[in-house]
Design a protein around this motif. Structure first.
Motif, PDB file in Angstrom:
ATOM      1  N   MET A 142       0.826  -1.205   0.000  1.00 41.72           N
ATOM      2  CA  MET A 142       0.000   0.000   0.000  1.00 41.72           C
ATOM      3  C   MET A 142       0.869   1.268   0.000  1.00 41.72           C
ATOM      4  N   THR A 143       0.211   2.425  -0.027  1.00 43.88           N
ATOM      5  CA  THR A 143       0.852   3.720   0.194  1.00 43.88           C
ATOM      6  C   THR A 143       0.069   4.372   1.321  1.00 43.88           C
ATOM      7  N   ASN A 144       0.676   4.497   2.484  1.00 40.31           N
ATOM      8  CA  ASN A 144      -0.048   4.939   3.669  1.00 40.31           C
ATOM      9  C   ASN A 144       0.419   6.316   4.113  1.00 40.31           C
ATOM     10  N   ASP A 145      -0.526   7.212   4.212  1.00 46.15           N
ATOM     11  CA  ASP A 145      -0.222   8.621   4.433  1.00 46.15           C
ATOM     12  C   ASP A 145      -0.649   9.080   5.827  1.00 46.15           C
ATOM     13  N   PRO A 146       0.319   9.248   6.735  1.00 43.09           N
ATOM     14  CA  PRO A 146      -0.040   9.675   8.107  1.00 43.09           C
ATOM     15  C   PRO A 146      -0.517  11.127   8.155  1.00 43.09           C
ATOM     16  N   PHE A 147      -0.476  11.808   7.002  1.00 42.26           N
ATOM     17  CA  PHE A 147      -0.969  13.192   6.960  1.00 42.26           C
ATOM     18  C   PHE A 147      -2.400  13.253   6.435  1.00 42.26           C
ATOM     19  N   ASP A 148      -2.937  12.100   6.038  1.00 45.33           N
ATOM     20  CA  ASP A 148      -4.321  12.041   5.541  1.00 45.33           C
ATOM     21  C   ASP A 148      -5.251  11.758   6.716  1.00 45.33           C
ATOM     22  N   GLU A 149      -6.132  12.699   7.021  1.00 45.55           N
ATOM     23  CA  GLU A 149      -6.981  12.585   8.226  1.00 45.55           C
ATOM     24  C   GLU A 149      -7.805  11.294   8.225  1.00 45.55           C
ATOM     25  N   GLN A 150      -8.365  10.973   7.054  1.00 48.45           N
ATOM     26  CA  GLN A 150      -9.227   9.773   6.984  1.00 48.45           C
ATOM     27  C   GLN A 150      -8.410   8.524   7.319  1.00 48.45           C
ATOM     28  N   GLU A 151      -7.209   8.458   6.741  1.00 48.89           N
ATOM     29  CA  GLU A 151      -6.391   7.257   6.979  1.00 48.89           C
ATOM     30  C   GLU A 151      -5.843   7.238   8.402  1.00 48.89           C
ATOM     31  N   ARG A 152      -5.463   8.404   8.939  1.00 44.56           N
ATOM     32  CA  ARG A 152      -4.975   8.451  10.337  1.00 44.56           C
ATOM     33  C   ARG A 152      -6.001   7.815  11.262  1.00 44.56           C
ATOM     34  N   ALA A 153      -7.272   8.205  11.060  1.00 41.27           N
ATOM     35  CA  ALA A 153      -8.339   7.717  11.949  1.00 41.27           C
ATOM     36  C   ALA A 153      -8.406   6.186  11.907  1.00 41.27           C
ATOM     37  N   ILE A 154      -8.217   5.636  10.723  1.00 36.31           N
ATOM     38  CA  ILE A 154      -8.314   4.176  10.577  1.00 36.31           C
ATOM     39  C   ILE A 154      -7.203   3.488  11.386  1.00 36.31           C
ATOM     40  N   TRP A 155      -5.985   4.013  11.273  1.00 42.10           N
ATOM     41  CA  TRP A 155      -4.866   3.412  12.025  1.00 42.10           C
ATOM     42  C   TRP A 155      -5.062   3.612  13.532  1.00 42.10           C
ATOM     43  N   PHE A 156      -5.559   4.801  13.943  1.00 41.37           N
ATOM     44  CA  PHE A 156      -5.730   5.081  15.374  1.00 41.37           C
ATOM     45  C   PHE A 156      -6.862   4.236  15.977  1.00 41.37           C
ATOM     46  N   GLU A 157      -7.794   3.811  15.117  1.00 41.43           N
ATOM     47  CA  GLU A 157      -8.858   2.912  15.600  1.00 41.43           C
ATOM     48  C   GLU A 157      -8.301   1.513  15.875  1.00 41.43           C
ATOM     49  N   GLY A 158      -7.051   1.286  15.415  1.00 38.34           N
ATOM     50  CA  GLY A 158      -6.438  -0.034  15.647  1.00 38.34           C
ATOM     51  C   GLY A 158      -6.575  -0.972  14.462  1.00 38.34           C
ATOM     52  N   THR A 159      -7.172  -0.481  13.363  1.00 42.89           N
ATOM     53  CA  THR A 159      -7.298  -1.316  12.163  1.00 42.89           C
ATOM     54  C   THR A 159      -5.916  -1.620  11.609  1.00 42.89           C
ATOM     55  N   ARG A 160      -5.687  -2.880  11.240  1.00 43.27           N
ATOM     56  CA  ARG A 160      -4.416  -3.282  10.653  1.00 43.27           C
ATOM     57  C   ARG A 160      -4.697  -4.084   9.386  1.00 43.27           C
ATOM     58  N   PRO A 161      -3.796  -4.003   8.398  1.00 44.02           N
ATOM     59  CA  PRO A 161      -4.075  -4.664   7.116  1.00 44.02           C
ATOM     60  C   PRO A 161      -4.105  -6.194   7.237  1.00 44.02           C
ATOM     61  N   GLN A 162      -4.857  -6.843   6.333  1.00 45.15           N
ATOM     62  CA  GLN A 162      -4.837  -8.300   6.290  1.00 45.15           C
ATOM     63  C   GLN A 162      -3.452  -8.741   5.821  1.00 45.15           C
ATOM     64  N   ASP A 163      -3.113 -10.016   6.000  1.00 50.53           N
ATOM     65  CA  ASP A 163      -1.731 -10.488   5.824  1.00 50.53           C
ATOM     66  C   ASP A 163      -1.102 -10.213   4.472  1.00 50.53           C
ATOM     67  N   ASP A 164      -1.896 -10.220   3.420  1.00 49.53           N
ATOM     68  CA  ASP A 164      -1.288 -10.038   2.089  1.00 49.53           C
ATOM     69  C   ASP A 164      -1.268  -8.578   1.636  1.00 49.53           C
ATOM     70  N   PHE A 165      -1.573  -7.666   2.548  1.00 42.15           N
ATOM     71  CA  PHE A 165      -1.436  -6.224   2.299  1.00 42.15           C
ATOM     72  C   PHE A 165      -0.366  -5.685   3.255  1.00 42.15           C
ATOM     73  N   HIS A 166       0.514  -4.823   2.716  1.00 38.79           N
ATOM     74  CA  HIS A 166       1.649  -4.366   3.514  1.00 38.79           C
ATOM     75  C   HIS A 166       1.721  -2.841   3.487  1.00 38.79           C
ATOM     76  N   ALA A 167       2.135  -2.281   4.620  1.00 35.97           N
ATOM     77  CA  ALA A 167       2.147  -0.822   4.735  1.00 35.97           C
ATOM     78  C   ALA A 167       3.460  -0.207   4.259  1.00 35.97           C
ATOM     79  N   VAL A 168       3.334   1.041   3.838  1.00 35.29           N
ATOM     80  CA  VAL A 168       4.476   1.884   3.481  1.00 35.29           C
ATOM     81  C   VAL A 168       4.240   3.245   4.103  1.00 35.29           C
TER      82      VAL A 168
END
Ligand code: FIX
Ligand code: ZN
Length: 418
Positions: A142-168
């Motif tokens: 993936m391409t993960n943007d800690p400056f994107d409010e929508q995506e920040r909220a998802i990570w702060f909720e504790g959501t983590r990618p399924q095994d075959d998806f990887h963060a950047v």
């Protein structure tokens, strides 16, 4: 098994490419459990910014009006102008048709609702499974943007990618707009000073470390303009020198540089308004020469940079070049660049990434690339075979596994630190 005919070589190359699982090392896709930020279906395919750029050449409509339209209407305009009123020969337009065909939807009608009906009732998770299976993509980065409010909220909720998806960890604002970004960092509790001093450096590093803890990223990435220079007494130069390089080295993760984009030369077109420029390769040369314990993943947007980039990789093994990025991702250029890279680097590079912004694009981006690589690799092996050297089925399978999958994971495992 030694291959004794060109036909044998071609059949083996085609089979090996079809059977090889792929790691797609750069996409803008998200694990389906991240919700709506994962874009998919026919209307998303049609409103891809590549097609927005193309439709704007066939309509006098004010772009502002286009952006105010509903996604559905935008898709209908693009379908009408690029698929109904003329032949969809462009790479991006043909890509929509290849995607439909490869997913078992016969693109025989010009009635858009027929295709919409095919996508209706599907779920994101099921579509992810279907697309990855169809393209033989086993891992999506993936391409993960800690400056994107929508995506920040998802990570702060504790959501983590399924095994075959990887963060950047994508950090463009930190390197390309530090003055405004430091305000954001202060809002988030980082004690960024006005001066570039030990305190500021420590706090920027704390920000990076926090997101490395949250995302466990495979690499840290940024896109950079053609004017990128290094070393440079600038915000960008300082952040790279004092933060990115030390932190990525500490975690032994690559720093990925995507060089050569001139952002928003036509801001009215938003993402479709970005342009390309030839970069001065000395920035990269200096970065590599001065940081031999770091790892670098690099792709460049300008066709004119490709030869020197491939030659530079012959000089520095801690550089892994990847993909035919964006305006480079056209069959004629993929063909040319892949041949050149094979001739200069053997198979020690990553030939492609999809850069998919819409899930189903993975299907056509890899289908079109596989078609080109079948021709290129068949000719290359045939050249070797015609010398009398015994080319085997196993050799070809091993090389293709390296380029489509293993080179990336092996590079992540590599440790150049003394
Ligand atoms: O910077 C990037 O990751 C680029 O790939 C994107 O910004 C670009 O808009 C794109 O989608 C290219 O294919
Ligand atoms: Zn991208």
């Amino acid at each position: 098994m030694i291959l004794t005919t060109e036909k044998g070589i071609r059949n083996t190359v085609e089979e090996a490419i079809e059977n090889q699982e792929i790691t797609d090392i750069h996409t803008h896709l998200f694990s389906p459990n991240f919700g709506d930020i994962l874009l998919w279906d026919i209307d998303e395919l049609l409103t891809y910014h590549y097609l927005v750029a193309e439709v704007m050449r066939w309509t006098d409509m004010d772009p502002a009006l286009f952006w105010r339209m509903e996604k559905k209407e935008q898709a209908e305009l693009i379908w009408q102008k690029l698929f109904v009123e003329r032949t969809p020969v462009s790479e991006a337009a043909r890509g929509v048709l290849t995607t439909l065909k490869e997913m078992g939807i016969d693109p025989k009608t010009k009635n858009l609702d027929t295709y919409r009906a095919e996508f209706a009732g599907r779920t994101a998770a099921a579509q992810v499974g279907a697309v990855m299976k169809q393209a033989n993509v086993s891992n999506i980065v993936m391409t993960n943007d800690p400056f994107d409010e929508q995506e920040r909220a998802i990570w702060f909720e504790g959501t983590r990618p399924q095994d075959d998806f990887h963060a950047v960890l994508r950090i463009d604002p930190l390197l390309n707009d530090f003055q405004n970004t430091k305000e954001k960092l202060r809002e988030w509790g980082y004690d960024i000073q006005d001066e570039w001093n030990g305190r500021t450096i420590k706090e920027v590093n704390r920000f990076l470390e926090d997101w490395i803890d949250i995302m466990n990223p495979l690499y840290m990435a940024v896109s950079l303009p053609p004017s990128f220079a290094y070393p440079e007494e600038s915000d960008r130069g300082r952040v790279i020198r004092d933060c990115i390089l030390p932190v990525t080295k500490k975690h032994n993760i690559p720093f990925a540089l995507m060089i050569g984009v001139k952002k928003r030369v036509n801001p009215d077109l938003i993402d479709a308004g970005d342009f390309v420029g030839k970069a001065d390769i000395r920035a990269l040369e200096n970065l590599l020469a001065e940081n031999q314990e770091n790892k670098f993943l690099v792709t460049m947007l300008s066709r004119e940079n490709q030869h020197e980039l491939a030659v530079l990789a012959r000089k520095f093994r801690h550089l892994m070049i990847f993909g035919c990025w964006w305006f480079m991702n056209n069959p004629v250029i993929v063909n040319e660049v892949t041949r050149m890279r094979l001739e200069l680097l053997n198979t020690s590079f990553i030939p492609q990434h999809s850069d998919a912004r819409v899930l189903e694009q993975v299907v056509y981006k890899w289908r079109h690339t596989k078609t080109v690589l079948k021709d290129v690799l068949t000719e290359k092996y045939e050249d070797v075979r015609s010398t009398g050297w015994p080319v085997t089925k196993e050799d070809i399978e091993k090389d293709i596994a390296a380029m489509f999958h293993e080179n990336f994971w092996n590079f992540l495992d590599k440790d150049f630190r003394k």
